[in-house]
Design a protein around this motif. Sequence first.
Motif, mmCIF file in Angstrom:
data_model
loop_
_atom_site.group_PDB
_atom_site.id
_atom_site.type_symbol
_atom_site.label_atom_id
_atom_site.label_comp_id
_atom_site.label_asym_id
_atom_site.label_seq_id
_atom_site.Cartn_x
_atom_site.Cartn_y
_atom_site.Cartn_z
ATOM 1 N N GLY A 18 0.819 -1.209 0.000
ATOM 2 C CA GLY A 18 0.000 0.000 0.000
ATOM 3 C C GLY A 18 0.848 1.251 0.000
ATOM 4 N N SER A 19 0.402 2.242 0.787
ATOM 5 C CA SER A 19 1.136 3.509 0.826
ATOM 6 C C SER A 19 1.765 3.725 2.203
ATOM 7 N N LEU A 24 6.633 3.982 0.512
ATOM 8 C CA LEU A 24 6.841 5.254 -0.190
ATOM 9 C C LEU A 24 8.318 5.627 -0.220
ATOM 10 N N ALA A 25 9.030 5.366 0.872
ATOM 11 C CA ALA A 25 10.474 5.643 0.902
ATOM 12 C C ALA A 25 11.202 4.772 -0.119
ATOM 13 N N ALA A 26 10.835 3.499 -0.204
ATOM 14 C CA ALA A 26 11.465 2.595 -1.167
ATOM 15 C C ALA A 26 11.221 3.081 -2.595
ATOM 16 N N VAL A 79 15.130 -6.458 0.274
ATOM 17 C CA VAL A 79 13.978 -6.117 1.104
ATOM 18 C C VAL A 79 14.342 -4.910 1.945
ATOM 19 N N GLY A 80 13.418 -3.964 2.036
ATOM 20 C CA GLY A 80 13.627 -2.790 2.863
ATOM 21 C C GLY A 80 13.323 -1.515 2.109
ATOM 22 N N ASP A 81 13.684 -0.384 2.711
ATOM 23 C CA ASP A 81 13.345 0.910 2.102
ATOM 24 C C ASP A 81 14.357 1.382 1.056
#
Length: 96
Positions: A18-19, A24-26, A79-81
């Motif tokens: 989602g958001s 959003l950072a990624a 995986v991660g931002d």
Amino acid sequence: MSPLPSEPEYDLYLFVAGSSATSLAAQRNIQAICSEHLSGRYSLQVVDAQQHPARAVAEELLGLPCLIKKRPGLVRRLVGDLSDRPRVLKALGLLA
């Protein structure tokens, strides 16, 4: 004289949840990396795993957000931002 080989095309998929702030950072981080290092040489598809759960299951995701580089070379998953630029660049084959 044979034509020079074209630079590799990068095929990237970013699976998000989602958001959320991390998702959003990624998105911001990978878009900045792509525009700086891969301008005109990549396709990036953002897939919301909440809206497309079957795709997320098919990709056997370990966590979200998850960047998958399908080409060139070996498939890589992060995986991660995606805020650790050197790690992302290395996974994309842009750093030795």
